[in-house]
Design a protein around this motif. Structure first.
Motif, PDB file in Angstrom:
ATOM      1  N   GLU A  29       0.868  -1.168   0.000  1.00  0.00           N
ATOM      2  CA  GLU A  29       0.000   0.000   0.000  1.00  0.00           C
ATOM      3  C   GLU A  29       0.904   1.217   0.000  1.00  0.00           C
ATOM      4  N   GLN A  30       0.674   2.061  -0.994  1.00  0.00           N
ATOM      5  CA  GLN A  30       1.495   3.263  -1.105  1.00  0.00           C
ATOM      6  C   GLN A  30       0.858   4.345  -0.261  1.00  0.00           C
ATOM      7  N   ASN A  31       1.026   4.224   1.059  1.00  0.00           N
ATOM      8  CA  ASN A  31       0.279   5.151   1.905  1.00  0.00           C
ATOM      9  C   ASN A  31       1.141   6.231   2.552  1.00  0.00           C
ATOM     10  N   PRO A  42      -1.734  -5.772  -2.516  1.00  0.00           N
ATOM     11  CA  PRO A  42      -1.412  -7.197  -2.373  1.00  0.00           C
ATOM     12  C   PRO A  42      -2.418  -8.087  -3.104  1.00  0.00           C
ATOM     13  N   ARG A  43      -3.686  -7.701  -3.083  1.00  0.00           N
ATOM     14  CA  ARG A  43      -4.712  -8.519  -3.736  1.00  0.00           C
ATOM     15  C   ARG A  43      -4.458  -8.610  -5.242  1.00  0.00           C
ATOM     16  N   TYR A  92      -1.725  -7.866  -6.871  1.00  0.00           N
ATOM     17  CA  TYR A  92      -0.400  -8.452  -7.124  1.00  0.00           C
ATOM     18  C   TYR A  92      -0.479  -9.975  -7.122  1.00  0.00           C
ATOM     19  N   HIS A  93      -1.078 -10.523  -6.064  1.00  0.00           N
ATOM     20  CA  HIS A  93      -1.124 -11.986  -5.956  1.00  0.00           C
ATOM     21  C   HIS A  93      -2.013 -12.612  -7.031  1.00  0.00           C
ATOM     22  N   ALA A  94      -3.084 -11.884  -7.407  1.00  0.00           N
ATOM     23  CA  ALA A  94      -3.997 -12.448  -8.405  1.00  0.00           C
ATOM     24  C   ALA A  94      -3.405 -12.412  -9.814  1.00  0.00           C
ATOM     25  N   ASN A  95      -2.550 -11.426 -10.088  1.00  0.00           N
ATOM     26  CA  ASN A  95      -2.167 -11.158 -11.491  1.00  0.00           C
ATOM     27  C   ASN A  95      -0.677 -11.109 -11.772  1.00  0.00           C
ATOM     28  N   LEU A  96       0.167 -11.627 -10.912  1.00  0.00           N
ATOM     29  CA  LEU A  96       1.606 -11.399 -11.101  1.00  0.00           C
ATOM     30  C   LEU A  96       2.113 -11.775 -12.499  1.00  0.00           C
ATOM     31  N   PRO A  97       1.737 -12.940 -13.051  1.00  0.00           N
ATOM     32  CA  PRO A  97       2.248 -13.264 -14.397  1.00  0.00           C
ATOM     33  C   PRO A  97       1.828 -12.225 -15.445  1.00  0.00           C
TER      34      PRO A  97
END
Ligand SMILES: *Cc1c(COP(=O)(O)O)cnc(C)c1O
Length: 330
Positions: free
Chosen positions: A102-104, A127-128, A130-135
């Protein structure tokens, strides 16, 4: 003498050999064991830690393929991303980082600050996402790089793959000389396991250069089963890719996953307390994400009598810049 291993090409980046240092910590309370520390936190000043050894092999592969842009990924405070950004700058390459977090906060700190300073192009995802779409995020980054006529080279999380693991095969070669010099026999060698490449390389390398040594990985995320599979798969991939290397599949390392605490990169009181103690007893600075948890886990395993070795070698994999964002907890 073991038959010589054929290492893949590498480019020297790490300051090595790193020192193997005897620790003062708890020496009086535990006179029948000797605690050693392999100072891989000293592979450089800002270009430091375990990722530098892996990047020696990764960079050689990238340059051989004609790449001019390194792409990699990790958390906002990734040591690996910081090291990659600095390596890229040192070799006149561009670097693009896919970061999770989170860029907070208004100002960058620690590793993120250094990556920015080194001129990396940074994308930050929740994080959501990132983890769902990293490839897909990697694919998109590669497309962006190609669209401007550049040649990307993608490095997986932690540079842990069949190329990067050679960095710790090389470290095992160095350790064999350390053991000889300090008269260390049948040691227990302990490291943190985050993406598994350090553990994989050490297991394969020590099996070759110091067959009497045993390896213990302390997980800082993911389960022992995950790392067991991962280590085996990465070594087998290296055997398949470097067929004439002479690398063999070692006995599986021991792995414990009881010291992760509330989660990856979340410290807990015992870890902060070990960090304070080591800084005072030996001037050694650990971090709450990797080395602090691994060192604490190692102490607990020893206290529970799970290991008979008298020579214990802790691999200090670096991480000091990740300490600063935890200043409030410390
Ligand atoms: C990445 C990292 C580790 C974990 O190494 P892996 O090869 O990813 O398992 C340990 N310590 C520090 C400081 C790291 O940055």
């Amino acid at each position: 003498m073991p038959s010589p291993l054929q290492f893949p090409d590498s480019i020297p980046l790490a300051q090595c050999p790193t020192p193997l240092q005897a620790l003062r910590y708890r020496q009086k309370q535990s006179p029948n064991i000797r605690l050693w520390c392999k100072r891989d936190d000293l592979t450089g000043s800002v270009l430091s830690g375990n990722k530098v050894r892996k990047l020696e092999f990764i960079l050689a592969d990238a340059l051989r393929q004609g790449a001019d842009t390194l792409i990699t990924c990790g958390g906002l405070q990734s040591n690996h991303c910081r090291a990659t950004a600095l390596v890229a700058a040192q070799y006149g390459l561009r670097c693009r980082l896919i970061l999770r977090g989170e860029q907070n906060s208004a100002s960058s700190d620690g590793n993120l600050l250094l990556s920015e300073l080194a001129g990396a192009e940074i994308e930050i995802y929740s994080p959501r996402e990132y983890h769902a779409n990293l490839p897909q995020l990697f694919l998109r980054a590669e497309q962006v790089v190609k669209a401007r006529g550049s040649q990307p080279y993608s490095i997986p999380t932690g540079a842990s793959n069949d190329v990067g693991l050679w960095g710790y095969v090389a470290c095992a070669r160095e350790l064999a000389l350390d053991f000889e010099r300090h008269n260390i026999h049948s040691p227990l060698v302990v490291c943190a396991a985050g993406s598994g490449g350090t553990l994989a390389g050490l297991s394969a390398g020590l099996n070759h250069f110091s067959p009497g040594a045993q390896v213990l990985g302390v997980a800082v995320c993911d389960s022992a089963e995950y790392f067991a599979k991962r280590v085996k798969a990465d070594i087998q991939a290296a055997q398949a890719r470097f067929v004439d290397s002479g690398l063999s599949l070692p006995h599986p390392p021991m792995i414990v996953d009881d010291y992760i605490g509330p989660g990856y990169a979340i410290g807990y009181p015992e870890v902060f307390s070990v960090i304070r103690d080591l800084a005072r007893s030996d001037g050694l600075v650990l971090d709450p994400v990797y080395t602090g948890k691994a060192f604490y886990g190692m102490l607990e395993e020893l206290a529970q009598g799970r290991h008979q070795q008298r020579e214990i070698v802790f691999i200090h994999t670096g991480g000091v810049f990740g300490l600063f964002p935890y200043k409030n907890e410390l």
